[in-house]
Motif scaffolding. Structure first.
Motif, short mmCIF file in Angstrom:
data_model
loop_
_atom_site.label_atom_id
_atom_site.label_comp_id
_atom_site.label_asym_id
_atom_site.label_seq_id
_atom_site.Cartn_x
_atom_site.Cartn_y
_atom_site.Cartn_z
N LYS A 126 158.73 52.90 133.45
CA LYS A 126 158.58 52.69 131.99
C LYS A 126 157.99 53.94 131.33
O LYS A 126 158.40 54.32 130.22
CB LYS A 126 157.70 51.47 131.73
N GLU A 127 157.03 54.58 131.98
CA GLU A 127 156.44 55.81 131.42
C GLU A 127 157.50 56.91 131.33
O GLU A 127 157.59 57.63 130.33
CB GLU A 127 155.28 56.29 132.31
N ASN A 128 158.30 57.05 132.37
CA ASN A 128 159.38 58.06 132.36
C ASN A 128 160.40 57.76 131.26
O ASN A 128 160.91 58.68 130.62
CB ASN A 128 160.08 58.11 133.72
N LEU A 129 160.71 56.48 131.07
CA LEU A 129 161.67 56.10 130.02
C LEU A 129 161.14 56.47 128.64
O LEU A 129 161.90 56.93 127.78
CB LEU A 129 161.98 54.60 130.10
N ASP A 130 159.85 56.26 128.42
CA ASP A 130 159.25 56.63 127.12
C ASP A 130 159.39 58.13 126.87
O ASP A 130 159.72 58.56 125.76
CB ASP A 130 157.77 56.22 127.09
N ARG A 131 159.12 58.92 127.91
CA ARG A 131 159.22 60.38 127.75
C ARG A 131 160.66 60.83 127.56
O ARG A 131 160.96 61.69 126.72
CB ARG A 131 158.61 61.07 128.99
N LEU A 132 161.58 60.20 128.30
CA LEU A 132 163.00 60.54 128.14
C LEU A 132 163.49 60.18 126.74
O LEU A 132 164.26 60.92 126.13
CB LEU A 132 163.82 59.77 129.19
N ASP A 133 163.04 59.03 126.24
CA ASP A 133 163.43 58.58 124.89
C ASP A 133 163.06 59.64 123.86
O ASP A 133 163.88 60.06 123.03
CB ASP A 133 162.72 57.25 124.60
N LYS A 134 161.81 60.12 123.95
CA LYS A 134 161.32 61.12 122.99
C LYS A 134 162.09 62.45 123.13
O LYS A 134 162.56 63.02 122.14
CB LYS A 134 159.83 61.35 123.24
#
Length: 361
Positions: free
Chosen positions: A172-180
């Motif tokens: 989930k943390e990686n997804l947040d960073r990828l989203d940004k």
């Protein structure tokens, strides 16, 4: 009227912008491309013939070796075809984990496709940004399956491993960073003057031509066709999936469809992780004799397996239809014809994200 050709220009089979060997033969007048022909046959594997007569347990490992880039979707479609033959239904938690694996596979494939395009039009900064983000996705695949390529994660009746809570939190943390980051890179592509000059109005594939060529995947969806096998998949229906569609039909649209699908995959993984129930990830079941034709949505479009097995589960016959063959045909006969500059041939070809390994299976 007789066609006047100045030069018959071969491009390939080895080219620094291409991931795999293929030759394009262009007939040109001045810089304008009058016609093009794609020549393959540099890496034929004969893998379907090797599969015949072997037990499904061995064929499962061969299936994901059809392609090194989209190996997970080959694993998934083979497994779900065997389940179709045998009447096996995986546990609900396993079905959601399959969606997570499949969307991560789509993300890394779309990122390397858009990397290749940006590299081809010499926007190396954006290309390297995208390649760097792909490493994050590959790490997430390893977190889920234990391996980066050829994971053999899905088996008839479920998946091999459950996802631990701490790994889900890291994901989930990686997804947040990828989203940004991907939002920023998409704006760079959308508004960059170099990208606009090299992409908008280049290699146009109209909706009528896409239908005529039976184009699939992002190539078809960038030309206004909403076909996507995920619409009919029971787990994707629970996640509220709708396909990404654009209508411009040019190189720009095909790359933007992949960018938008990257963001869509992030949303699908988040919802799958949130909706995933507790429970087993392997339900068991016995593979039986019979035959089935089953399709799944690979990163490049519809992937179809036809399998016939005997009563011991040995594969008597197997045929694989990969998406790139239709997209390469659409590229050769419609997208490249009439391109105003030879410099746009490689970028237009790359914009259709051809997979030669899948074609030359």
């Amino acid at each position: 009227m007789k066609k006047t050709v100045d030069v018959a220009m071969p491009i390939g089979p080895v080219h620094p912008c291409w991931k795999e060997p293929v030759r394009i033969k262009c007939e040109t007048r001045g810089e304008k491309v009058l016609a093009a022909e794609v020549e393959m046959g540099y890496m034929k594997k004969g893998i379907e013939r090797i599969m015949q007569g072997r037990p499904w347990q061995e064929v499962m490992f061969l299936a994901e070796r059809v392609c090194g880039i989209c190996s997970i979707v080959h694993n998934m479609v083979f497994t779900e075809t065997m389940e179709e033959i045998s009447g096996i239904t995986p546990p609900e938690r396993a079905a959601f984990l399959r969606v997570v694996a499949n969307e991560l596979d789509r993300m890394q494939s779309h990122l390397i496709a858009n990397f290749s395009y940006c590299y081809t039009i010499e926007h190396e900064t954006l290309a390297m940004y995208l390649l760097n983000e792909r490493e994050t996705v590959m790490d997430m695949i390893e977190l889920l399956t234990g391996n980066r390529v050829n994971t053999a994660y899905m088996i008839p009746g479920g998946v091999r491993y459950d996802l631990r809570e701490e790994d889900a939190a890291t994901m989930k943390e990686n997804l947040d960073r990828l989203d940004k980051n991907l939002t920023r890179y998409m704006k760079m592509f959308d508004g960059g003057p170099l990208i606009a000059l090299r992409s908008r109005g280049i290699g146009v594939l109209t909706e009528e031509d896409a239908l005529e060529a039976h184009a699939v995947g992002p190539t078809a969806r960038a030309s206004g066709i909403s076909a996507d096998c995920r619409i009919n998949h029971p787990t994707y229906r629970k996640l509220g999936f709708t396909p990404v569609v654009r209508t411009e039909g040019d190189n720009y649209a095909r790359i933007m469809v992949r960018f938008e699908e990257l963001m869509q995959s992030i949303g699908l993984i988040r919802r799958a992780l949130a909706m995933m129930p507790e429970g087993p990830v392997r339900g068991g079941g016995e593979c039986k004799g019979g035959e089935a034709r089953y399709s799944g949505e690979a990163p490049r479009g519809e992937l179809t397996y036809f399998i016939r097995t005997d009563r011991y589960g040995r594969v008597e016959e197997i045929a694989i239809q990969t998406p790139s063959i239709m997209n390469i045909d659409a590229c050769t006969h419609y997208m490249l014809e009439g391109v105003n500059s030879l410099a746009d041939v490689t970028s237009t070809f790359i914009s259709s994200d051809p997979c030669i390994a899948c074609n030359e299976r």
